[in-house]
Scaffold this active site. Structure first.
Site, PDB file in Angstrom:
ATOM      1  N   THR B  55      70.345  40.279  55.232  1.00  0.00           N
ATOM      2  CA  THR B  55      69.243  41.134  54.789  1.00  0.00           C
ATOM      3  C   THR B  55      69.144  41.062  53.271  1.00  0.00           C
ATOM      4  O   THR B  55      70.151  40.974  52.576  1.00  0.00           O
ATOM      5  CB  THR B  55      69.380  42.588  55.295  1.00  0.00           C
ATOM      6  OG1 THR B  55      68.109  43.230  55.174  1.00  0.00           O
ATOM      7  CG2 THR B  55      70.431  43.393  54.534  1.00  0.00           C
ATOM      8  N   CYS B  61      67.938  51.526  49.905  1.00  0.00           N
ATOM      9  CA  CYS B  61      68.218  51.345  51.334  1.00  0.00           C
ATOM     10  C   CYS B  61      69.700  50.997  51.531  1.00  0.00           C
ATOM     11  O   CYS B  61      70.369  50.568  50.604  1.00  0.00           O
ATOM     12  CB  CYS B  61      67.406  50.186  51.906  1.00  0.00           C
ATOM     13  SG  CYS B  61      65.620  50.377  51.803  1.00  0.00           S
ATOM     14  N   HIS B  78      69.232  47.728  58.509  1.00  0.00           N
ATOM     15  CA  HIS B  78      68.762  47.951  57.141  1.00  0.00           C
ATOM     16  C   HIS B  78      67.887  49.196  57.194  1.00  0.00           C
ATOM     17  O   HIS B  78      66.722  49.113  57.564  1.00  0.00           O
ATOM     18  CB  HIS B  78      67.970  46.717  56.675  1.00  0.00           C
ATOM     19  CG  HIS B  78      67.442  46.791  55.274  1.00  0.00           C
ATOM     20  ND1 HIS B  78      67.347  45.675  54.477  1.00  0.00           N
ATOM     21  CD2 HIS B  78      66.975  47.815  54.513  1.00  0.00           C
ATOM     22  CE1 HIS B  78      66.837  46.006  53.294  1.00  0.00           C
ATOM     23  NE2 HIS B  78      66.598  47.310  53.301  1.00  0.00           N
TER      24      HIS B  78
END
Lengths: 285, 194
Positions: B55, B61, B78
Site C-alpha cells: 500500500t 491513515c 489501509h
C-alpha cells in the site's frame, strides 16, 4: 538550488494552460454569471478529451436514461452551462497535472486526483460557509499548479533529499530555502501570468498559509479542503503532512472534527468513480 | 473463526472490494501482476507465497498487516479514519474506510482464508499528523488510538509498528516469509523481522 530570479524566470518556460481553460475559469469564478452556454459548447466540441468526458457523464446512470444514448448537443442541454464548464476545466487541468509532482515522488495521476479531491471538498465546504461554490471548486483545482514549476526546477531526488533531513517545519519553508519561493507563491504567479481572476490568485497563494484577515473567505475554504484531501491520503509525496492546519481558519469557519472527518469519507467515495474514468461532479446536478 | 464481533450489517461486509475479489483470490492485482495493491480504504488477503501486498502513501491513515507464518496467509488493511460513527452510510458501503470496522474485518478475512488467530503476527504503520494541529483534529493520533483500543480489548499484541511523525510511508508484506518493508523519506527499512 535556484535563486528567486532564476525561479521566476523559469515560469516563462512552462507551457501555459490552454486559453480555453482561462476562459472557463473566468466564467466559473464570476459566480457562474459570466457562463455562456454557446461558448462552453464550442470549447467542448473543440477538445476531444472533454467531449468524451461529457458524453460519458451524460450517458451515465446518474444523468442518462437507460437505453438511450446522448449526442454532444443533447449532453450540452442536459448538463447545463456550469456543469459543462466544470467538466471541461477539470479535464484540461487533470491532463496537465497527471504527470506532475514527480519531484515530490508522486505517482502518475496522484496530483490530478488530489486536485479533484480538494475541489470536491472545497465545493462542499463553500456551500456550507456561504462562499461561492464554483469559485471554491476552481481555486482548489488549481491550488497545487505551482508544483509544475518546482518539478521544472528541482533535480531528481532533490526534494526527497530535503525531506529526509526535514524536521517538523512547514515544507513551504524548505521550498523557499531551495528555490527562493514555495509552490503556493509560484502557483499564484503562474495563475497571474495566465490571466486568472485575482480571487483565484489569492486563494492559490494562501492555500497553505492563509492571511489572518483574508480579503475573501474562499481562502479559508481552500485551506481546509487541502487538509481534508491530505487526510483522505491524496497527493502525499515526500512532503507528507508537513503542512499546518491553521487554528484561526478553524475558528473562522467554525468547522468541527466530525464534519471534516465525514467530508474525508465523502471525498474518498466521490473519487471512486473518477478512478474509473467517469468525471465526478456529484454536486453539479 | 474470529473471536471478533463484527459490527454493522454482516451482508455489507462481504461487499468489500467485491469487484476485485476473484482476482485477489488468485493472488493477482488488477493487471495480473505479482503485487496486490491495497488502495486507501481497502483491504486484501492472499495465500499466494509468490506475491507481495503493498500500500502506498500512508499519511494519517494506518496500514495494518496480519500474517500466519505456518499457513503463509497474510492480509493488509489501509484504513483512513478511526470511527464509522461519523459516516454510517459510507461505512455500510465500505467498512475498510474505518478502523473500528476494518480491523475486525481484516482478521475475519484472513482467518477465513486459513490463518489461525493465535499464530498471527500483526504490524502497523502510518498514523502521521499534520503539523501544528493543536489537538483539534489529530486524525493520525486517533487512528493509532483506535488500533490500540481494539488490540487491547482483543488481547492482541503488535509485533512491530512504525507510526507517527509527519511523513508518508509505503508498506509492503511479502507472503513468502511475512517480512515487512517500510519505505519513507527515501529510505527502505525492515519493520519485521526487526
Amino acid at each position: 538550488m535556484a535563486t528567486l530570479n532564476e525561479t521566476i524566470a523559469s515560469l516563462d518556460r512552462l507551457p501555459a494552460l490552454p486559453s480555453t481553460s482561462v476562459r472557463l475559469v473566468a466564467m466559473l469564478a464570476g459566480g457562474g454569471a459570466n457562463a455562456n452556454l454557446r461558448e462552453v459548447e464550442q470549447i467542448v466540441r473543440q477538445d476531444e478529451s472533454i467531449a468524451a468526458s461529457i458524453l460519458k457523464l451524460a450517458n451515465s446512470a446518474a444523468y442518462g436514461i437507460p437505453g438511450r444514448s446522448f449526442s454532444i448537443s443533447d449532453a450540452v442541454r442536459r448538463l447545463g452551462t456550469r456543469t459543462l464548464a466544470k467538466i471541461a476545466l477539470e479535464t484540461q487541468v487533470s491532463g496537465r497535472l497527471a504527470n506532475a509532482g514527480v519531484s515530490y515522488g508522486l505517482r502518475r495521476g496522484s496530483l490530478s486526483e488530489s486536485a479533484l479531491g480538494g475541489a470536491i471538498a472545497a465545493e462542499t465546504l463553500a456551500r456550507r460557509h456561504h462562499v461561492d461554490p464554483e469559485l471554491a471548486f476552481v481555486a482548489a483545482l488549481l491550488r497545487d499548479i505551482g508544483k509544475l514549476a518546482i518539478d521544472a526546477l528541482a533535480g531528481p531526488d532533490a526534494l526527497e533529499a530535503i525531506a529526509a533531513q526535514a524536521d517538523a517545519r512547514p515544507f513551504l519553508a524548505y521550498e523557499r530555502e531551495a528555490f527562493g519561493a514555495d509552490h503556493a507563491e509560484l502557483g499564484a504567479l503562474l495563475c497571474e501570468r495566465w490571466g486568472m481572476p485575482v480571487e483565484i490568485v489569492h486563494a492559490v497563494r494562501g492555500h497553505h498559509e492563509p492571511p489572518s484577515n483574508p480579503a475573501d473567505p474562499v481562502i479559508d475554504v481552500i485551506h481546509a479542503a487541502d487538509c481534508v484531501a491530505r487526510w483522505a491520503g491524496l497527493g502525499l509525496g515526500c512532503d507528507g503532512l508537513l503542512y499546518p492546519f491553521n487554528a484561526e481558519v478553524r475558528e473562522r469557519l467554525g468547522t468541527t472534527r466530525d464534519e471534516l472527518e465525514a467530508l474525508v469519507a465523502d471525498v474518498h467515495s466521490a473519487l471512486a468513480p473518477a478512478a474509473s474514468g467517469l468525471p465526478n461532479l456529484r454536486n453539479a446536478a | 473463526m474470529s473471536r471478533f464481533q463484527l459490527p454493522g450489517n454482516p451482508s455489507s461486509l462481504s461487499s468489500v472490494a467485491a469487484k476485485d475479489e476473484p482476482l485477489r483470490a488468485l493472488g493477482l492485482d488488477r493487471n495480473g501482476r505479482e503485487r496486490v495493491v491495497v488502495g486507501v480504504a481497502d483491504l486484501a488477503v492472499s495465500k499466494d507465497a509468490t506475491k507481495s501486498i503493498v500500500t502506498y502513501a500512508l499519511g494519517s491513515c494506518i496500514g495494518v498487516t496480519v500474517y500466519d507464518p505456518v499457513a503463509k496467509v497474510g492480509g493488509m488493511l489501509h484504513f483512513m479514519l478511526p470511527e464509522s460513527t461519523v459516516s454510517p452510510e459510507k461505512a455500510a458501503v465500505n467498512p475498510a474506510m474505518f478502523g473500528d470496522l476494518g480491523i475486525p474485518l481484516l482478521f475475519h478475512k484472513v482467518i477465513e482464508a486459513g490463518a489461525r488467530r493465535e499464530r498471527l503476527i500483526v504490524c502497523a504503520a502510518g498514523g502521521a499528523e499534520v503539523l501544528a494541529d493543536d489537538g483539534h483534529f489529530r486524525i493520525g493520533n486517533r487512528n493509532r488510538t483506535i488500533l490500540r483500543k481494539i488490540f487491547w480489548k482483543q488481547n492482541l499484541l503488535l509485533a512491530a509498528e512504525d507510526t507517527g511523525g509527519q511523513h508518508s510511508r509505503t508498506m509492503s508484506l511479502k507472503l513468502a516469509d511475512g517480512s515487512i518493508q517500510i519505505r519513507a523519506q527515501g529510505k527502505d527499512a525492515s519493520l519485521w523481522p526487526r
